[in-house]
Design a protein around this motif. Sequence first.
Motif, short mmCIF file in Angstrom:
data_model
loop_
_atom_site.label_atom_id
_atom_site.label_comp_id
_atom_site.label_asym_id
_atom_site.label_seq_id
_atom_site.Cartn_x
_atom_site.Cartn_y
_atom_site.Cartn_z
N UNK A 86 10.25 12.41 0.76
CA UNK A 86 10.52 11.50 1.50
C UNK A 86 9.67 10.26 1.69
N UNK A 87 10.15 9.02 2.20
CA UNK A 87 9.36 7.92 2.19
C UNK A 87 9.47 7.23 3.55
N UNK A 88 8.37 6.85 4.27
CA UNK A 88 8.56 6.10 5.53
C UNK A 88 7.95 4.80 5.50
N UNK A 89 8.57 3.88 5.89
CA UNK A 89 8.05 2.56 5.74
C UNK A 89 8.36 1.60 6.83
N UNK A 90 7.46 0.88 7.57
CA UNK A 90 7.30 0.14 8.79
C UNK A 90 7.86 -1.14 8.06
N UNK A 120 -4.21 7.19 -1.02
CA UNK A 120 -3.98 5.87 -1.10
C UNK A 120 -3.80 5.90 -2.75
N UNK A 121 -2.78 5.39 -2.96
CA UNK A 121 -2.17 5.23 -4.60
C UNK A 121 -2.28 4.00 -5.04
N UNK A 147 0.91 -1.12 0.01
CA UNK A 147 0.08 -0.05 0.05
C UNK A 147 0.80 1.40 0.02
N UNK A 148 0.52 2.32 -0.83
CA UNK A 148 1.31 3.39 -0.74
C UNK A 148 0.18 4.64 -0.45
N UNK A 184 3.77 2.20 2.73
CA UNK A 184 4.71 3.17 2.41
C UNK A 184 4.06 4.54 2.35
N UNK A 185 4.53 5.46 3.25
CA UNK A 185 4.08 7.01 3.29
C UNK A 185 4.97 7.84 2.78
#
Length: 118
Positions: free
Chosen positions: A57-61, A89-90, A10-11, A45-46
């Motif tokens: 910038x992207x942030x991913x747990x 959401x993309x 998910x993005x 991914x945010x």
Amino acid sequence: MLEDVAKIRRVVLATGYVDLRKGIDGLAQIIGANYGQNPFEEGTLFLFCGRRSDRAKGLLWMGNGFLLLYKRFENGSLSWPRTSAEAAELTEEQFRYLMLGLNPLDMKIKDVHPSKPC
């Protein structure tokens, strides 16, 4: 590509402006406070963009820690949606458009009016 290695399912696009000087903790706080999302959602991914629109910038747990991504466009800029204060959401296709520098939420085909007939 990255989405295969990191298991991105998910993005989520954080529309509007974000201070890209923020690190992992600051971006995670924005995700929760401003957008009502869970930054610890694995596989999500945010994405964030600043005012200059030439970097994101992207942030991913990843399950055991965050992955912080940074992309700078050397020649050109992103067409980032700025109007909404909500996260969007993309789809996979929209994510690819975004990485090409296009606005995935407002895909417009421009009308062309040639000044001289052939």
